[in-house]
Design a protein around this motif. Structure first.
Motif, PDB file in Angstrom:
ATOM      1  N   ALA A  14     -14.933 -36.692 -21.365  1.00 41.58           N
ATOM      2  CA  ALA A  14     -16.099 -36.485 -22.228  1.00 41.58           C
ATOM      3  C   ALA A  14     -15.784 -36.898 -23.659  1.00 41.58           C
ATOM      4  N   HIS A  17     -15.865 -40.696 -24.006  1.00 45.24           N
ATOM      5  CA  HIS A  17     -17.196 -41.287 -23.951  1.00 45.24           C
ATOM      6  C   HIS A  17     -18.133 -40.730 -25.028  1.00 45.24           C
ATOM      7  N   GLU A  19     -19.308 -37.692 -25.275  1.00 44.31           N
ATOM      8  CA  GLU A  19     -20.248 -36.732 -24.699  1.00 44.31           C
ATOM      9  C   GLU A  19     -19.793 -35.311 -25.013  1.00 44.31           C
TER      10      GLU A  19
END
Length: 78
Positions: A14, A17, A19
């Motif tokens: 995460a 990326h 996120e």
């Protein structure tokens, strides 16, 4: 792979990326327990059974049978 290792791997991915991080393991356990309880109560109502006190009544019936007091005998006439 353990739950902690999977969580760390998901957190790392995460972060790579951009996120948001996933919730920690066990963060929503009590919510799941409440939902399972509510689902059981809902099914009891749909099946036209009492929604509350079912477990306690079943345990009491079980112990009553074990003690031999499951069926009452009528009192003798005076």
């Amino acid at each position: 792979m353990s739950v902690t290792q999977q969580y760390l791997l998901d957190t790392y991915r995460a972060a790579q990326h951009g996120e948001p991080a996933p919730p920690a393991p066990g963060a929503h356990d009590w919510q799941v327990v409440r939902e399972v309880r509510d689902y059981g109560r809902f099914n009891a109502v749909v099946r036209e059974r009492p929604a509350r006190g079912r477990v306690r009544a079943a345990v009491l019936r079980y112990f009553r049978v074990l003690r031999g007091g499951g069926a009452r005998t009528p009192r003798p006439l005076p």
